[in-house]
Design a protein around this motif. Structure first.
Motif, mmCIF file in Angstrom:
data_model
loop_
_atom_site.group_PDB
_atom_site.id
_atom_site.type_symbol
_atom_site.label_atom_id
_atom_site.label_comp_id
_atom_site.label_asym_id
_atom_site.label_seq_id
_atom_site.Cartn_x
_atom_site.Cartn_y
_atom_site.Cartn_z
ATOM 1 N N SER A 95 0.833 -1.210 0.000
ATOM 2 C CA SER A 95 0.000 0.000 0.000
ATOM 3 C C SER A 95 0.864 1.256 0.000
ATOM 4 O O SER A 95 0.451 2.292 -0.516
ATOM 5 N N PHE A 105 4.328 -0.367 4.021
ATOM 6 C CA PHE A 105 3.253 -1.158 4.614
ATOM 7 C C PHE A 105 2.659 -2.066 3.556
ATOM 8 O O PHE A 105 2.514 -1.691 2.400
ATOM 9 N N ILE A 107 -0.709 -4.652 2.850
ATOM 10 C CA ILE A 107 -2.047 -5.044 3.284
ATOM 11 C C ILE A 107 -2.254 -6.508 2.928
ATOM 12 O O ILE A 107 -2.111 -6.898 1.764
ATOM 13 N N ASP A 108 -2.586 -7.325 3.932
ATOM 14 C CA ASP A 108 -2.822 -8.749 3.729
ATOM 15 C C ASP A 108 -4.113 -8.938 2.932
ATOM 16 O O ASP A 108 -5.130 -8.313 3.224
ATOM 17 N N ASN A 112 -7.149 -8.229 5.408
ATOM 18 C CA ASN A 112 -7.038 -6.773 5.205
ATOM 19 C C ASN A 112 -6.323 -6.052 6.348
ATOM 20 O O ASN A 112 -6.614 -4.891 6.624
ATOM 21 N N GLU A 113 -5.402 -6.748 7.017
ATOM 22 C CA GLU A 113 -4.613 -6.098 8.055
ATOM 23 C C GLU A 113 -3.369 -5.495 7.426
ATOM 24 O O GLU A 113 -2.830 -6.014 6.452
ATOM 25 N N LYS A 114 -2.914 -4.388 8.017
ATOM 26 C CA LYS A 114 -1.756 -3.685 7.489
ATOM 27 C C LYS A 114 -0.537 -4.071 8.322
ATOM 28 O O LYS A 114 -0.572 -4.021 9.548
ATOM 29 N N TYR A 115 0.549 -4.478 7.652
ATOM 30 C CA TYR A 115 1.766 -4.890 8.332
ATOM 31 C C TYR A 115 2.931 -4.014 7.903
ATOM 32 O O TYR A 115 3.058 -3.651 6.739
ATOM 33 N N GLU A 128 4.946 0.468 -4.869
ATOM 34 C CA GLU A 128 3.546 0.540 -4.444
ATOM 35 C C GLU A 128 2.665 -0.200 -5.434
ATOM 36 O O GLU A 128 2.942 -0.229 -6.631
#
Length: 151
Positions: A95, A105, A107-108, A112-115, A128
């Motif tokens: 992202s 970052f 996004i899974d 939809n979690e951001k790591y 990106e």
């Protein structure tokens, strides 16, 4: 002959104390008499199974027995789900990534979690909106994406 140690001031204070005690006892007796006239005493309140206050006692046959060992104090440790155990490799989308600062970052795609992703955890160069494969590793502030590969 010795003088009495009792002074006028001490006797007056003692009289006031005695008078206060008597008044307090009279008030106490009046409250007791009033409570007997009202047919009361202290009214009891019970808590029903939904946590509401009621004036009838709860039915003892509905009581649930709970073992003390079953009560968990604190927050239980999060167990890994089945898919986390069998498939440590995850897919996601980049992202944001800043090459000058060396982090970004991801996004899974599943949850939809951001790591967080650091340049030291990259295998391939990423930009990106690239689709990537990565693994998760516990970092200082949470889960970090490591071993990131471009798909």
């Amino acid at each position: 002959m010795a003088k009495s140690q009792q002074t006028y001031n001490k006797t007056e204070k003692e009289k006031q104390r005695r008078k206060k005690r008597e008044e307090k006892a009279k008030r106490k007796e009046a409250r007791r008499a009033e409570a007997k006239e009202k047919g009361g005493g202290i009214p009891l309140a019970y808590v029903d199974f939904n946590g509401n206050l009621v004036d009838t006692p709860p039915d003892p046959s509905l009581k649930v027995k709970i073992d003390a060992e079953d009560i968990v104090l604190g927050i239980p440790k999060k167990e890994e789900s089945d898919e986390d155990k069998f498939n440590p490799i995850r897919n996601g989308k980049v992202s944001f990534f800043d090459h000058s600062k060396g982090f970004g970052f991801i996004i899974d795609s599943e949850n939809n979690e951001k790591y967080f992703c650091h340049v030291s955890g990259l295998i391939d160069e990423i930009e990106e909106n690239n689709t990537v494969q990565f693994e998760l590793e516990k970092g200082a502030r949470g889960m970090n994406a490591v071993r990131v590969k471009k798909i």
